[in-house]
Design a protein around this motif. Structure first.
Motif, short mmCIF file in Angstrom:
data_model
loop_
_atom_site.label_atom_id
_atom_site.label_comp_id
_atom_site.label_asym_id
_atom_site.label_seq_id
_atom_site.Cartn_x
_atom_site.Cartn_y
_atom_site.Cartn_z
N ALA A 182 0.85 -1.19 0.00
CA ALA A 182 0.00 0.00 0.00
C ALA A 182 0.88 1.24 0.00
N VAL A 183 0.42 2.26 -0.67
CA VAL A 183 1.06 3.58 -0.62
C VAL A 183 0.12 4.51 0.14
N ALA A 184 0.69 5.25 1.09
CA ALA A 184 -0.10 6.14 1.94
C ALA A 184 0.38 7.57 1.73
N PRO A 185 -0.20 8.27 0.76
CA PRO A 185 0.25 9.65 0.50
C PRO A 185 -0.08 10.57 1.68
N GLU A 212 8.54 21.15 3.04
CA GLU A 212 7.77 22.40 2.97
C GLU A 212 7.05 22.60 1.64
N ARG A 213 6.36 21.57 1.22
CA ARG A 213 5.50 21.68 0.05
C ARG A 213 4.50 20.54 0.09
N LEU A 214 3.45 20.67 -0.69
CA LEU A 214 2.56 19.55 -0.91
C LEU A 214 3.22 18.54 -1.85
N GLY A 215 2.81 17.30 -1.72
CA GLY A 215 3.21 16.33 -2.72
C GLY A 215 2.51 16.60 -4.03
N THR A 216 3.01 16.00 -5.08
CA THR A 216 2.37 16.07 -6.39
C THR A 216 1.93 14.67 -6.79
N PRO A 217 0.95 14.56 -7.68
CA PRO A 217 0.59 13.23 -8.17
C PRO A 217 1.77 12.48 -8.77
N GLU A 218 2.68 13.22 -9.39
CA GLU A 218 3.85 12.58 -9.98
C GLU A 218 4.78 12.01 -8.92
N ASP A 219 4.88 12.67 -7.75
CA ASP A 219 5.67 12.11 -6.65
C ASP A 219 5.15 10.74 -6.27
N ILE A 220 3.85 10.64 -6.14
CA ILE A 220 3.25 9.37 -5.72
C ILE A 220 3.34 8.33 -6.82
N ALA A 221 3.15 8.75 -8.06
CA ALA A 221 3.23 7.82 -9.18
C ALA A 221 4.60 7.17 -9.27
N ALA A 222 5.64 7.93 -8.97
CA ALA A 222 6.99 7.37 -9.03
C ALA A 222 7.18 6.27 -7.99
N VAL A 223 6.60 6.45 -6.81
CA VAL A 223 6.67 5.42 -5.77
C VAL A 223 5.92 4.17 -6.21
N VAL A 224 4.73 4.35 -6.75
CA VAL A 224 3.93 3.22 -7.23
C VAL A 224 4.67 2.48 -8.34
N ALA A 225 5.25 3.22 -9.25
CA ALA A 225 5.97 2.59 -10.37
C ALA A 225 7.13 1.75 -9.86
N PHE A 226 7.84 2.24 -8.86
CA PHE A 226 8.95 1.45 -8.30
C PHE A 226 8.44 0.18 -7.64
N GLY A 237 4.31 -6.61 1.31
CA GLY A 237 3.59 -6.56 2.58
C GLY A 237 3.92 -5.33 3.39
N GLN A 238 4.08 -4.18 2.72
CA GLN A 238 4.47 -2.94 3.39
C GLN A 238 3.49 -1.82 3.10
N VAL A 239 3.46 -0.84 3.99
CA VAL A 239 2.77 0.42 3.75
C VAL A 239 3.82 1.50 3.62
N VAL A 240 3.93 2.10 2.47
CA VAL A 240 4.95 3.12 2.20
C VAL A 240 4.28 4.50 2.38
N ARG A 241 4.71 5.24 3.37
CA ARG A 241 4.13 6.54 3.68
C ARG A 241 4.88 7.62 2.89
N ALA A 242 4.33 7.92 1.74
CA ALA A 242 4.96 8.87 0.81
C ALA A 242 4.41 10.27 1.11
N ASN A 243 5.09 10.98 2.02
CA ASN A 243 4.52 12.22 2.51
C ASN A 243 5.54 13.32 2.80
N GLY A 244 6.75 13.18 2.27
CA GLY A 244 7.74 14.23 2.47
C GLY A 244 8.26 14.35 3.89
N GLY A 245 8.01 13.33 4.71
CA GLY A 245 8.50 13.34 6.09
C GLY A 245 7.55 13.98 7.08
N ILE A 246 6.26 14.12 6.68
CA ILE A 246 5.31 14.80 7.56
C ILE A 246 5.01 13.98 8.81
N VAL A 247 5.09 12.65 8.70
CA VAL A 247 4.95 11.78 9.88
C VAL A 247 6.00 10.70 9.83
#
Length: 247
Positions: A182-185, A212-226, A237-247
């Motif tokens: 799972a990807v968790a933007p 210090e910015r919002l993510g972009t759809p392209e940021d998340i798409a790159a994670v999914v593609a990998f 079996g992982q949850v990847v929290r793609a959020n720029g370090g917010i949590v």
């Protein structure tokens, strides 16, 4: 458009807008034929297909309610008929309803969970049965599970269910050579996220991440593609929290 040839085939639900559209474009750019499943916005879905085919890729759009088993089965049937099989399934379709828990109408709650929970289950069921060895399923959660924003209770609850389903399915597919993640933007600049938020609210959310910015759809798409690539196949079996370090 990357012209690398591949015999891998992708299905992307929610592929007409936002993160789903970005994922479809990214996978097509890596040479995968893509079947886009869309709920109702045919014009947006066909525009995404046109963007892909205009750049030399291959894509089809299929209308489907992700909570309808027959409709989802037809999406997989289409991929198999048109392109020979299914190797990558990205389930990006989802709904968001924001309200304090005390005020949320239960019909809205049921509609939300029909799409986000039942829909994920229906898509995952087909993916578990029909994804070829070496393939992958990527579902979508949310970093709100950690952030615990008020008014996100029903939405976060639906995504907690998605995470549980995803992690269990990864273990149920032992021996199949199919990964499930799972990807968790975090806050991402999509129409779904920005709807109803004023500029001050959006700016405040953007500042929370160390980047210090919002993510972009392209940021998340790159994670999914990998995650769905051969290079990312050891992640399972992982949850990847793609959020720029917010949590």
């Amino acid at each position: 458009m990357n012209t690398t040839t591949t015999d891998r085939v992708a299905i992307v639900t929610g592929g007409s807008r936002g993160i789903g559209r970005a994922v479809a474009l990214e996978l097509a750019g890596r040479g995968l034929p893509v079947v886009l499943a869309f709920a109702g916005n045919r014009a947006a879905a066909e525009a995404t297909v046109d963007d892909i085919t205009g750049a030399g890729g291959r894509a089809l759009a299929v209308q489907a309610d992700v909570a309808d088993p027959d409709a989802v089965a037809e999406v997989f049937d289409t991929a198999e008929r048109a392109f020979g099989g299914v190797d990558v399934v990205v389930h990006a379709a989802g709904r968001m309803v924001l309200s304090p828990i005390a005020d949320l109408d239960l019909d809205a709650f049921d509609d939300l969970h029909r799409t986000n929970v039942r829909g994920t289950f229906v898509v995952a069921k087909q993916a578990a049965r029909r994804t070829r060895p070496g393939g992958s399923l990527v579902t979508f959660s949310t970093s709100v599970l950690g952030l615990r924003f008020p008014t996100y209770g029903a939405y976060a609850a639906s995504k907690a269910a998605v995470e549980a389903l995803t992690l269990i399915l990864a273990r149920e597919l032992r021996g199949r050579d199919v990964t499930v993640n799972a990807v968790a933007p975090g806050p991402t600049a999509t129409e779904l996220f920005l709807d109803g938020k004023d500029e001050e609210t959006v700016a405040g959310l953007a500042r929370q991440a160390p980047l210090e910015r919002l993510g972009t759809p392209e940021d998340i798409a790159a994670v999914v593609a990998f995650l769905s690539s051969p290079e990312g196949h050891w992640i399972n079996g992982q949850v990847v929290r793609a959020n720029g370090g917010i949590v």
